[in-house]
Enzyme design. Structure first.
Site, short mmCIF file in Angstrom:
data_model
loop_
_atom_site.label_atom_id
_atom_site.label_comp_id
_atom_site.label_asym_id
_atom_site.label_seq_id
_atom_site.Cartn_x
_atom_site.Cartn_y
_atom_site.Cartn_z
N GLY A 15 51.24 3.82 -63.49
CA GLY A 15 51.67 4.01 -62.11
C GLY A 15 51.03 3.07 -61.10
O GLY A 15 50.95 3.39 -59.91
N HIS A 112 60.82 -5.58 -63.79
CA HIS A 112 60.57 -6.01 -65.18
C HIS A 112 59.67 -7.25 -65.18
O HIS A 112 59.94 -8.20 -64.45
CB HIS A 112 61.90 -6.31 -65.88
CG HIS A 112 61.70 -6.69 -67.30
ND1 HIS A 112 61.11 -5.85 -68.24
CD2 HIS A 112 61.95 -7.85 -67.98
CE1 HIS A 112 61.04 -6.46 -69.40
NE2 HIS A 112 61.54 -7.67 -69.27
N ASP A 153 67.03 -4.29 -68.71
CA ASP A 153 66.40 -5.26 -67.81
C ASP A 153 67.37 -6.40 -67.46
O ASP A 153 66.96 -7.56 -67.36
CB ASP A 153 65.11 -5.82 -68.45
CG ASP A 153 64.13 -4.71 -68.79
OD1 ASP A 153 63.96 -3.81 -67.95
OD2 ASP A 153 63.55 -4.73 -69.88
C1 GRF Z 1 55.05 -2.81 -65.37
O1 GRF Z 1 54.63 -4.01 -65.97
C2 GRF Z 1 56.53 -2.77 -65.18
O2 GRF Z 1 57.07 -3.99 -64.84
C3 GRF Z 1 56.98 -2.37 -66.55
O3 GRF Z 1 56.05 -1.38 -66.95
C4 GRF Z 1 54.80 -1.64 -66.31
C5 GRF Z 1 54.39 -0.40 -65.57
O4 GRF Z 1 53.11 -0.53 -64.99
N1 GRF Z 1 58.36 -1.94 -66.54
P1 GRF Z 1 52.57 0.59 -64.00
O5 GRF Z 1 52.77 1.93 -64.71
O6 GRF Z 1 53.35 0.51 -62.72
O7 GRF Z 1 51.12 0.29 -63.82
#
Ligand code: GRF
Length: 199
Positions: A15, A112, A153
């Site tokens: 998150g 993504h 994506d």
């Molecule tokens: C991020 O790299 C996002 O782009 C991908 O999953 C990851 C989530 O990271 N889809 P976080 O949970 O927001 O730290």
């Protein structure tokens, strides 16, 4: 504050992107409020981040034997109950089917960590790092895109940022640079979208 757009954020894990949104809302950098954070994992750390900001949370786990369509329809009902203007997939690790997406046309966006068309799906940063080491790519990047269908994506790109990879990068250093870039791009894209929605 009047005219705040309502965001529902879907997460599956850490998150950190959710945190960037929560911080931007708190600092009035986004004309929005997060009205709910929904996770498909009970132990997603992002749930605690939401609770610290007094944002309602919900956990929606797919039951054994439940079809994807049933799960997505129930999830859509839950999300709709918060009357969101926009739904942000911030590290949400499930592909949403038509059963969900038909309820929210042009209102679901995803982040993504790769450039358009490159490395769709999980572990995109690690796959880009490995491809760089094989001499196949010079750099990587981030996209924020609309989610119109079940493509992974692959929806229309709203914005993107290039992220360089350096010879002395480790996977950890690249990952950290990618996350910083993601947080910036997600907030600037949300600023643009929300401004347009307010007009
Ligand atoms: C991020 O790299 C996002 O782009 C991908 O999953 C990851 C989530 O990271 N889809 P976080 O949970 O927001 O730290």
């Amino acid at each position: 504050m009047p005219n705040l757009k309502k965001l529902v954020v879907l997460i599956s894990g850490t998150g950190s992107n959710l945190q960037a949104i929560l911080d931007a809302c708190a600092a009035n950098k986004l004309p929005a409020q997060v009205v709910a954070v929904i996770s498909n994992k009970a132990d997603a750390h992002g749930l605690q981040r939401a609770q610290k900001h007094n944002v309602p949370t919900a956990v929606k786990i797919k039951s054994p034997g439940q079809s994807r369509t049933e799960y997505d329809a129930e999830l859509a009902e839950l999300v709709a109950s918060y009357k969101p203007d926009l739904i942000v997939l911030a590290g949400w690790m499930r592909i949403l089917s038509h059963a969900f997406l038909k309820q929210f046309p042009n209102r679901v966006i995803n982040l993504h960590p790769a450039l358009p068309g490159a490395f769709p799906g999980a572990n995109a940063i690690e796959r880009a790092f490995n491809a760089f080491q094989q001499g196949e790519i010079q750099g990587t990047g981030i996209i924020v895109h609309l989610v119109p269908d079940e493509g992974v994506d692959s929806g229309p790109v709203l914005d993107q940022a290039v992220v360089p990879i350096f010879q002395n990068d480790t996977l950890a250093s690249l990952t950290s640079r990618m996350h910083e870039a993601e947080h910036r791009l997600l907030i600037s894209t949300l600023q643009n979208i929300l401004c347009k929605m307010s007009v």
